[in-house]
Design a protein around this motif. Sequence first.
Motif, PDB file in Angstrom:
ATOM      1  N   ALA A  43      35.540  27.550  33.277  1.00  0.00           N
ATOM      2  CA  ALA A  43      36.303  28.770  33.539  1.00  0.00           C
ATOM      3  C   ALA A  43      36.918  28.730  34.936  1.00  0.00           C
ATOM      4  CB  ALA A  43      35.396  29.989  33.390  1.00  0.00           C
ATOM      5  N   ASP A  44      36.126  28.293  35.898  1.00  0.00           N
ATOM      6  CA  ASP A  44      36.617  28.194  37.273  1.00  0.00           C
ATOM      7  C   ASP A  44      37.817  27.264  37.350  1.00  0.00           C
ATOM      8  OD1 ASP A  44      35.121  29.982  38.588  1.00  0.00           O
ATOM      9  OD2 ASP A  44      33.987  28.539  39.793  1.00  0.00           O
ATOM     10  N   GLU A  45      37.681  26.131  36.688  1.00  0.00           N
ATOM     11  CA  GLU A  45      38.773  25.155  36.727  1.00  0.00           C
ATOM     12  C   GLU A  45      40.053  25.706  36.124  1.00  0.00           C
ATOM     13  OE1 GLU A  45      37.773  21.275  35.074  1.00  0.00           O
ATOM     14  OE2 GLU A  45      35.935  21.379  36.292  1.00  0.00           O
ATOM     15  N   LEU A  46      39.884  26.442  35.055  1.00  0.00           N
ATOM     16  CA  LEU A  46      41.069  27.008  34.399  1.00  0.00           C
ATOM     17  C   LEU A  46      41.606  28.218  35.157  1.00  0.00           C
ATOM     18  CD1 LEU A  46      40.090  26.909  30.611  1.00  0.00           C
ATOM     19  CD2 LEU A  46      41.538  25.322  31.869  1.00  0.00           C
ATOM     20  N   GLY A  47      40.842  28.687  36.108  1.00  0.00           N
ATOM     21  CA  GLY A  47      41.255  29.902  36.817  1.00  0.00           C
ATOM     22  C   GLY A  47      41.085  31.142  35.953  1.00  0.00           C
ATOM     23  N   TYR A  48      40.081  31.104  35.114  1.00  0.00           N
ATOM     24  CA  TYR A  48      39.845  32.251  34.233  1.00  0.00           C
ATOM     25  C   TYR A  48      39.358  33.453  35.031  1.00  0.00           C
ATOM     26  CZ  TYR A  48      37.480  35.321  30.978  1.00  0.00           C
ATOM     27  OH  TYR A  48      37.053  36.418  30.298  1.00  0.00           O
ATOM     28  N   VAL A  49      39.886  34.613  34.700  1.00  0.00           N
ATOM     29  CA  VAL A  49      39.402  35.866  35.293  1.00  0.00           C
ATOM     30  C   VAL A  49      38.942  36.786  34.166  1.00  0.00           C
ATOM     31  CG1 VAL A  49      40.016  37.910  36.630  1.00  0.00           C
ATOM     32  CG2 VAL A  49      40.943  35.679  37.267  1.00  0.00           C
ATOM     33  N   PHE A  50      37.719  37.201  34.253  1.00  0.00           N
ATOM     34  CA  PHE A  50      37.146  38.097  33.264  1.00  0.00           C
ATOM     35  C   PHE A  50      38.000  39.357  33.143  1.00  0.00           C
ATOM     36  CE2 PHE A  50      34.387  41.558  32.012  1.00  0.00           C
ATOM     37  CZ  PHE A  50      33.664  40.999  30.973  1.00  0.00           C
ATOM     38  N   ASP A  51      38.272  39.755  31.922  1.00  0.00           N
ATOM     39  CA  ASP A  51      39.105  40.933  31.700  1.00  0.00           C
ATOM     40  C   ASP A  51      38.230  42.152  31.441  1.00  0.00           C
ATOM     41  OD1 ASP A  51      40.765  42.942  30.826  1.00  0.00           O
ATOM     42  OD2 ASP A  51      42.140  41.566  29.836  1.00  0.00           O
ATOM     43  N   ALA A  52      38.043  42.920  32.494  1.00  0.00           N
ATOM     44  CA  ALA A  52      37.168  44.090  32.378  1.00  0.00           C
ATOM     45  C   ALA A  52      37.767  45.136  31.442  1.00  0.00           C
ATOM     46  CB  ALA A  52      36.913  44.694  33.750  1.00  0.00           C
ATOM     47  N   VAL A  53      39.076  45.163  31.327  1.00  0.00           N
ATOM     48  CA  VAL A  53      39.713  46.176  30.486  1.00  0.00           C
ATOM     49  C   VAL A  53      39.319  45.969  29.020  1.00  0.00           C
ATOM     50  CG1 VAL A  53      41.887  47.090  29.650  1.00  0.00           C
ATOM     51  CG2 VAL A  53      41.640  46.492  32.057  1.00  0.00           C
ATOM     52  N   ALA A  54      39.444  44.753  28.570  1.00  0.00           N
ATOM     53  CA  ALA A  54      39.070  44.460  27.184  1.00  0.00           C
ATOM     54  C   ALA A  54      37.576  44.706  26.972  1.00  0.00           C
ATOM     55  CB  ALA A  54      39.422  43.020  26.838  1.00  0.00           C
ATOM     56  N   SER A  55      36.808  44.272  27.940  1.00  0.00           N
ATOM     57  CA  SER A  55      35.368  44.484  27.863  1.00  0.00           C
ATOM     58  C   SER A  55      35.036  45.968  27.745  1.00  0.00           C
ATOM     59  CB  SER A  55      34.705  43.889  29.096  1.00  0.00           C
ATOM     60  OG  SER A  55      33.355  44.276  29.165  1.00  0.00           O
ATOM     61  N   ASN A  56      35.683  46.751  28.579  1.00  0.00           N
ATOM     62  CA  ASN A  56      35.431  48.194  28.558  1.00  0.00           C
ATOM     63  C   ASN A  56      35.745  48.801  27.204  1.00  0.00           C
ATOM     64  OD1 ASN A  56      34.931  47.883  31.257  1.00  0.00           O
ATOM     65  ND2 ASN A  56      36.847  48.784  31.942  1.00  0.00           N
ATOM     66  N   LEU A  57      36.853  48.404  26.657  1.00  0.00           N
ATOM     67  CA  LEU A  57      37.269  48.993  25.386  1.00  0.00           C
ATOM     68  C   LEU A  57      36.243  48.689  24.306  1.00  0.00           C
ATOM     69  CD1 LEU A  57      39.185  50.428  23.525  1.00  0.00           C
ATOM     70  CD2 LEU A  57      40.436  48.294  23.237  1.00  0.00           C
ATOM     71  N   ARG A  58      35.907  47.412  24.212  1.00  0.00           N
ATOM     72  CA  ARG A  58      35.003  47.025  23.131  1.00  0.00           C
ATOM     73  C   ARG A  58      33.604  47.607  23.330  1.00  0.00           C
ATOM     74  NH1 ARG A  58      33.255  45.186  18.057  1.00  0.00           N
ATOM     75  NH2 ARG A  58      31.630  46.662  18.476  1.00  0.00           N
ATOM     76  N   SER A  59      33.115  47.527  24.549  1.00  0.00           N
ATOM     77  CA  SER A  59      31.735  47.967  24.769  1.00  0.00           C
ATOM     78  C   SER A  59      31.631  49.472  24.986  1.00  0.00           C
ATOM     79  CB  SER A  59      31.147  47.242  25.970  1.00  0.00           C
ATOM     80  OG  SER A  59      31.827  47.617  27.149  1.00  0.00           O
TER      81      SER A  59
END
Lengths: 339, 339
Positions: A43-59
Motif C-alpha cells: 500500500a505504501d509503495e502504491l501511495g494508497y490512502v485509506f478512504d475514510a469516507v467510504a469506510s464511514n458510509l459502510r460502517s
Amino acid sequence: MSTKPTMKEVAAAAGVSVMTVSRAFRSDASISDDTRERIRNVADELGYVFDAVASNLRSQRSGFVAVTIPSINNANFADTVAALSGRLDPAGLQVLLGRTNYDMAEEERLIGQLLRRQPEALVITGGHHTERARRMMQNAAIPVIETWDLPQEPLGNVVGFSNADAMRVMVAHLSARGYRKIAFIGGDSSFDTRGADRRRGFVTAMQDRGLDPSRLITVGRPPVSMREGAAAMAILLDTLPDTEAVIAVADPAAFGALTECHRRGIRVPDDIAIAGFGNFEISGVSVPALTTIDPFPARMGEQAGELIAGLLRGKVTKNGPTLIEIEPQLVARASTGAG
Amino acid sequence: MSTKPTMKEVAAAAGVSVMTVSRAFRSDASISDDTRERIRNVADELGYVFDAVASNLRSQRSGFVAVTIPSINNANFADTVAALSGRLDPAGLQVLLGRTNYDMAEEERLIGQLLRRQPEALVITGGHHTERARRMMQNAAIPVIETWDLPQEPLGNVVGFSNADAMRVMVAHLSARGYRKIAFIGGDSSFDTRGADRRRGFVTAMQDRGLDPSRLITVGRPPVSMREGAAAMAILLDTLPDTEAVIAVADPAAFGALTECHRRGIRVPDDIAIAGFGNFEISGVSVPALTTIDPFPARMGEQAGELIAGLLRGKVTKNGPTLIEIEPQLVARASTGAG
DNA sequence: ACATAACGTGTTAACGATAACATACATGGA
DNA sequence: TCCATGTATGTTATCGTTAACACGTTATGT
C-alpha cells in the motif's frame, strides 16, 4: 497511476482479496502479522490512502465528534477543546470543530451543518439554544453534551458549572474584603448567554447582600475585548467615580480595565479593585495580578471526552443522562488586595 | 421511526423517486419549485437529515478543506482560520481543523489523518515538514497551500511572508532609534520553525549592521508564554543588564517581559525597549503599548480561501503554483520610544 | 485420534447518495 | 404539422469500504 489507488489495486498487487486489505488497516481485525505487514508495504509503495469516507458510509461510524465553541480565539474554550481532543484521540475519534460566534442563530445553522457529517456525539458550549437547534439535537439520536453552563432543561448530558454562582462567589470575595460599591462590566447580554448569566448572578448576589446592583456597564457584543474593557472602565471612572471595585465578565476585559487605570494613574487595588473571570494567563502575569475565577476548562474537556468515550464504547444504555458539575474556584490575587 | 430516515423514506412519503429528493436538496439541480418545497416539507416532518457521508462517497467531493495550525489558542492563527473559513463558507466548503502542537512529527501524523477524509484542499501553517509529510501532501493530488512562511522549496501554493525579513525590519527600527545592544527572546528553535526563522533573521540582521547578535535567551518549548517571557526577561536583566532593547519572538512573550520590568521598577522604554511580533491585541492595550509587527493573519486567510475557491471552481489548470507574499508591517509604539 | 475451537482468508451484498443516461411532456419556430 | 429544444422526472449503476457469513487449515483438549 493517474488515479488514486483503492483497496482493489492494493489487493491485486498483494495477491489477496480486498477484504484482507481492509483487515490490514484495522486494529481489531483478525489477520496474520505477516500478511498485514506485506499489505501495508504494498500500500505504501502504491501511495494508497485509506478512504475514510467510504469506510464511514459502510460502517455507519464517522469517527467524528462535533464540537461547537463561540470563538476559536479564546484560551478557555481552546483549553476545553484541546483536552477533549486529547481524550478522544486514543478512542479513534476526531473533533470536528465549528464556531458559533456567540450567536444562537449561527449555532443553529452550524449544528445543522455538523449533523450532516454524521457525528457520533455532539459537544456544545453553552446551554441556551434556539428551539429548532434543540429539536435537531434531540432527533439526532447521539449523545449530546452541553458544557460551560448548567442549563435549566438539559438536552442530555452536562459537564459544566453555574456562571451565576461563579459571580456569587466573586461578590462574596469582594464583599468580605470590604468593598460595597461594586460595578460589573459586560457585553450585550442578548448575545453572550453565559455573560448574561454572569451578569444576572452578579445582580442577585448584590441584592442578596443589600448592595446596589445597578452599576452595570455594557460594551458592545461579546467577546468583550481588552480594548472594550478599557473603554468601559473609562466610562465607569467618568460616570461613577466613587466605585470601589469592578468585576469584568472575563479576564481580557478586566485587564483592559486595569490598563485604563494605569493610563490615568489610578492605583489598583488601592484606589479601585478589579476582578475578572476565566483565569486566563494574563490574569496571573499582569501587574498587579488579577483576581479571577478558574472554571477549569481542561477538566471540562477531559470529563466530556471521558463521558463520550464511555457512552460510545459501552452498548449498555445508561440509566439516563449524566450531570457532571465542575466547581469554579476563586483565585484571589493582588488586584483585589488579596494574595 | 426507530431508524433515521433516508432519501428513500422521504421519496416514498412524497411520492417521488429518490433522485428527485436528491435534487430537492441541491441548489444546482433542475427541479420545479413546487416539488422542491413539497419534498422539503415532507423531509422536515420526517426529521430527515441529509447524509453528507454518502453524498461525499458517490460524488467524490468531501466539501472539506483540511487546515493545520500549531495551536488553537493563538489569536493570530485563529484570525487566519476565521478569515479562511469565512471565505470558504459561501463556496460550500467546510474547514476541517487540526493542531500540530508546534511539532513536525505531530504534523505528519495529523496530515495522514486529515487526508483520509478526502479533503479537497490542504492549508498548512508553516513551510517546514518531515520528508514523509511532504510526500503525502504531494501525492494527495489536491491543492496545497503553505501559509505563515515563505518556504525555500514550496510544496505548491504559498500565501505567506518571510519571518526572517520581519525581524530584519524590527532590527532596522530599533537600530534607527539608536539601540545597539539588542537581545532576542525565543523558544527552543528545534520545535517552532517560524520562531527559529525569526531568530535566524534577527542574527543575520544584527550581523549585517555590525551589531552583536549573541544576546539570545531561550525559554522552553513554543509557544513562548507570557510567563516564560517574564522569566526570560528576568534572566536577561540579571545576566546582561546593559541590554538596551529586547525583541521577543511574539507579543505574549514581549508582554510578559514588560511585566517583569514593571515588577522590578525598570522603565520601558526609558531604561529598556521592548518589541514583539504578531500585533496581538495586548500589544496595543498594554501600558506602554508594544511595538510589534503585523503579519496580517486575516489577509492571509482570505487570500488562501480565495485561491482555493478559484482552484476548485475553475477546471482550468493554472500555469503552476501561485505565490502570494504578504508584507508584514512594523507597528511602532511607545515601548520602543515611538508612537 | 478425533471432535471442536480458533484462526486466517474469501465471497456477497450493502451503506445512502448521485452521475449519467433515458423518458415523457410541453413549447415553439418553420 | 412536425421536429427540435427544453424542462421535469425516473432508472440504473456505482462510489470504496466493511458486515455478515462461509470455508479451509491449523491448534487444542480429552
